[in-house]
Write a protein that holds these residues in place. Sequence first.
Motif: not given
Length: 838
Positions: A101-108, A418-433
Amino acid sequence: MVKARILVLCACVVACLAYVSLADEPPGKAGDDVNGQDVRNRQGRVPNENLLFNGWGMTPAGQHVPISDLALKLIISPDKTRLVAVTGGFNNEGITLLDIEKRTVTQHLAMPEAWNGLAFSNDGKKLFVAGGDKGTIHVFNYADGTATADHVQKVLDPAAGPAFITGIAVHPTTGNLFVCNEANHELLVLDGQTLEIIAKVGVGQHPHSVMVGSDKRYAYVSNWGSRSVSIVDTTSNHRVRDITVGVRPNDMALAPDGRLFIACAGDNTVHVIQTITLEKAPEDPSPARRLWEGTREVISTSLYPQSPEGSTPDALAVSPDGKTLFIANADNNDVMVLDISGKVLDDKVRKFKESVSIVNGFIPTGWYPSALAVSPDNKTLFVANGKGLHSKPNVPAKPPARPANGRIPFQAIGRTLEGSISFIDKPDAAQMVQYTQQVRRNSPYTPEAFVKAPTASDSVIPDKVGQPCPIKYVLYIIKENRTYDQVFGDLKDASGKAIGNGEPRLTMYGENVTPNQHQLVRDYVVLDNLYCNSEVSVDGHSWCDAAMATDFNQRSWILSYSQHGKLPGNEEMETPTSGYLWDLCRRHGVTYRNYGEGAQRVPSTNRGRWVGARDMDKVKCWIDDLQESEMAGEELPRFTIMSLGEDHTKGTTPGANAPNACVASNDLAVGKLVEAATHSKYWNEMAIFIIEDDAQNGPDHVDAHRTVGLVLSPYCKRGSVDSTLYTTASFVRTMELILGLPPLTQYDAGATPMFNSFAKAPEAIAYTAIQPKVDMFATNNVRTAFSNESSKMDFRDYDRAPEDELNRILWHVAKGMDEPYPTPIHRALFTSPTAAEE
């Protein structure tokens, strides 16, 4: 939704393949790319936040959270609050927990070695993580969003037999663990409570991942090294049979309706197996009936169907609602999105009715996506960017102060990942195009590039495959590990004016050590915007020889160079699907000869004699062959490939030649070779290409991948600077076009050929080798600085020695003890004045 069509192709009666296409989606307009420019126009451009050193655009979607590099698996915690990543990269191996939910690292939680096995127990209270070649499983307690170390279970003793723990699956009923031992080609069955071994089941070569099917009776194992999935009966713990799939099957994902998706990195496919019931083998085992009952769907994952190798699907995820499949294409820096919600099984006969996967489009990601997951609410896609969000230089703007203990902090090329995690919101049809159009613009490869170069030629080099070329003979020389600044940072013309984009402060092997290379680039073409596609020699020689490094190759070097373990493999896993340049020559009837570069992979009749301890001695073999052919009136092989790697050096190992002596010997070898070539009758029809396999052993102020390269031919431009963005793959593509050969992979197909380095008319001028100004026979002794450290290193083959320590030694030997080693920066990239003016 992007319009798409499905092509159903039948190959005899053996397989039914469903290839999906976005052919109705128009490419981006000419002149469009990530910055409003055509990604194929690389004149004067340098890597930046939207352009990788390899010429591919990169515009990652979503919000990015930094973690360690090369995440190999992502899963959702049972309480649905945490995303768990296991990273097996160069830096900080272990597991990372992120708040969804917060899109943050809590532990490694760091581990000495970790791999792709990652699973929760059925009650959600335990987390199991594979320990690679340590033969261990790390057990963590999990509660309230937090993981704590419980214990490390020694499952296998590496001293007693082959051990490499990879994929892990937990049986949904018994709680037993199914664990891949990648090193010994077996599936281990472990007691869910004690983790003691219940059974060992032989499977295919080098198992990667395991998953329990929907019927809960059969486990499915992807065999990375043998193009198959093994089916294991979990009640009797025996192998039922294997199902043939694509090349290098790796990650798997199970849909709620029982379909199992298998990513196959080597041929850009995902194969689909139904697991609600066991697929029946035909009673007649003849070749005409080797298809299991039902029609198998095979999905092409590349941006353009039927593309050559180069997409590298290596991770899968199915949305919790079962409607969407996500496929990570590691080498295309994108995620393919498919609608899989159509009906698959005929309930009466329990077999496939039709292939129904439909392409929604592609999402642009960061560099080398390596793991995927989907949020419990189906609204967010999680993408692990295995190598980060951009490439970078490996020097700071200001050198760091030298610490009192004399140990200079140094970060090798692996440290720049440098690795990362991308949080990508579900795209609608227009965004997918829009996403799909962006992915197209990011890609320098198009289907047309397979037969025609991305740009038109105004030089002697053809721009279409098979066009005639007056250059008949190609000599390709591969050297070891130097950056542009290390050798050419001090490059000047006869009047003393600097030539090219060099940084003299970083020069270690300047003109006094490498006079031949300095003179040759002054005579011909300075390539100051040339980049290795590779990071190190393990993948570097594959890039040089095959325009591709496999998913196994990428993972194995990162593991071994970080000294976290050794990943077992075989030729199937190491060798790109289309093979090497010599294989390409053989298939198309082009004569070839090999002098030391992967020579064990060619027949003895195609190997040239290659003897001597020093490069300046070895080249005499080729020169003798050249002169003998000339005297006999014979043709040379049209393609010759050669390894000249003494510039790697052996550090300051006592009794070995000193670093300057090694690099100077390598330089004189180049000079002698060019002298012989230019004085021969073949020179009017010859071109010589020289490049380093990688740039890992030194600093560069533009990018850690920028390297030394030379092109020499009567048809080359003379006294020029060519700042076009070129890569290893550009060298390969240019040679292919000269020889009339098609590309091997998407990378050489999409690479910019070196048209700007060549003219239309020849100017043949003989060259005379120059003697370096350093002692080429100088040796180290026990009093030489760092001799004790060097003597402990393994120099039996290139790059077995620890990279960090060797680089530090070479720097101080070349620059002096008081000059601090330039460490990489971690901020915006350098850009050249040329790029800034665009």
